[in-house]
Design an enzyme around this catalytic site. Structure first.
Site, short mmCIF file in Angstrom:
data_model
loop_
_atom_site.label_atom_id
_atom_site.label_comp_id
_atom_site.label_asym_id
_atom_site.label_seq_id
_atom_site.Cartn_x
_atom_site.Cartn_y
_atom_site.Cartn_z
N THR A 93 6.27 -0.36 8.06
CA THR A 93 7.65 0.13 8.22
C THR A 93 8.08 0.15 9.69
O THR A 93 7.25 0.19 10.60
CB THR A 93 7.78 1.51 7.61
N SER B 270 0.83 -1.21 0.00
CA SER B 270 0.00 0.00 0.00
C SER B 270 0.87 1.26 0.00
O SER B 270 1.84 1.36 0.75
CB SER B 270 -0.89 -0.02 1.25
N GLY C 65 7.42 -2.99 -2.44
CA GLY C 65 7.17 -1.63 -1.95
C GLY C 65 8.24 -0.66 -2.40
O GLY C 65 8.15 -0.06 -3.48
N CYS D 179 0.21 2.20 10.87
CA CYS D 179 1.02 3.29 10.32
C CYS D 179 1.89 3.89 11.42
O CYS D 179 1.37 4.28 12.46
CB CYS D 179 0.16 4.37 9.70
N ASN E 101 10.19 6.94 5.36
CA ASN E 101 9.10 7.82 4.92
C ASN E 101 8.32 8.30 6.12
O ASN E 101 8.19 7.60 7.13
CB ASN E 101 8.17 7.10 3.93
#
Ligand code: RRO
Length: 311
Positions: free
Chosen positions: A201, A24, A273, A139, A78
């Site tokens: 992540t 995603s 990814g 997230c 990120n």
């Protein structure tokens, strides 16, 4: 014998042309369509066997201040901060375009409450355009107030809340940032999850040596890319030994061999990814290389590989 193994596979009742999909938020299918036109969505050109959308929330979000991306040795941090058009914007502006994709669509959603997740799930299902939903409870860059993905009991309750409310397969995206991701995966399965995907992540930052401050606008972000692959493989393997639902494995997949590593660790599908940022059509190459890796090992199909005696 064929030159490469055949790769079609079924996942949660969805027929896929191969086990290679995207992670995603790592491939902008809508931008590819805008720039390259219909060619971008031609089945011989689209690089993945299913497309997972960038996560959406009920309300639009602007995302984090720059820098949002920072390159690291063999990886990337990120801190995008979940910019998205919100549920209405997604349904009205993005879904009609994504409905033209030549592959099944998996919509990724995030909410702050179980009720918020329900509204997202029900509205997306109503459109009839999604084949599955991914619940992003992991997230590292959004403080939702919901610690569901970090707490097994909260994860189980969320899944029980959602389960009777949709016919679509529910995939739970797990965080690597807890002591025991296995416990969260076990809870997701107990609550009725159809699959889990991992890893999101790993919490990380970088310091700008000139200013002495974090190089990331939000202070910290999430690390991805080959640097995280050993962590991801360990977590996929540990979770495989604890749950029987399928796993989507990801974390530093760059080629057929690294994709195969995830299948050997127990994943049913692999997601590409960070490599998409370097090579936007990496998915297609990785699929080809994976076929060749399987053939080299004497398998003429992914099915034969999955049914191998040692698995
Ligand atoms: O948007 C992001 O900053 C982001 C998300 Br939603 C996520 O799930 N994982 C990530 O590394 N970044």
């Amino acid at each position: 014998m064929k030159t490469t193994a055949s790769l079609p596979i079924e996942f949660c009742g969805i027929e896929l042309s191969s086990p290679v999909i995207n992670g995603s938020g790592t491939y902008d299918a809508i931008a590819s369509r805008r720039i390259f036109g219909d060619e971008a969505f031609a089945s011989e050109n689209f690089p993945f066997a299913a497309f997972v959308s960038k996560t959406i929330t009920e309300n639009p979000r602007a995302g984090n201040p720059p820098n949002r991306i920072w390159e690291t040795p063999t990886g990337m941090i990120n801190s995008i901060g979940l910019p998205n058009p919100g549920l209405d914007g997604f349904v009205e502006d993005h879904l009609p375009i994504l409905a033209e994709l030549p592959v099944p669509l998996i919509v990724s959603v995030m909410a702050e409450t179980p009720e918020g997740f329900t509204r997202l799930v029900e509205r997306i299902e109503e459109t009839g355009r999604a084949s599955a939903l991914e619940l992003n409870v992991s997230c590292p860059n959004v403080h939702s107030g919901l610690i569901v993905g970090e707490q097994p009991t909260e994860t189980e309750q969320l899944m029980k809340h959602l389960k009777g409310r949709t016919e679509l397969p529910l995939i739970v995206k797990l965080t690597p940032n807890v002591a025991s991701p296995e416990e969260v995966a076990v809870a997701a399965e107990a609550g009725g999850a159809d699959a889990v995907s991992l890893i999101n992540t790993i919490k990380a930052t970088a310091i700008d040596p000139v200013s002495g401050s974090p190089a990331i606008g939000a202070g910290s972000g999430g690390l991805s890319g080959p640097a995280v692959r050993p962590v991801a493989l360990q977590q996929v393997r540990a979770i495989r030994s604890r749950v029987s639902i399928p796993i989507i494995g990801m974390g530093g997949v760059t080629d057929g061999e690294s994709a195969l590593e995830f299948l050997l660790a127990g994943a049913s599908l692999v997601a590409v990814g960070t490599e998409n940022f370097r090579d936007p059509v990496a998915g297609r190459r990785i699929e080809r290389e994976l076929g060749a890796e399987l053939t080299r090992r004497g398998f003429d199909s992914i099915g034969a590989f999955c049914d191998r005696p040692s698995s």
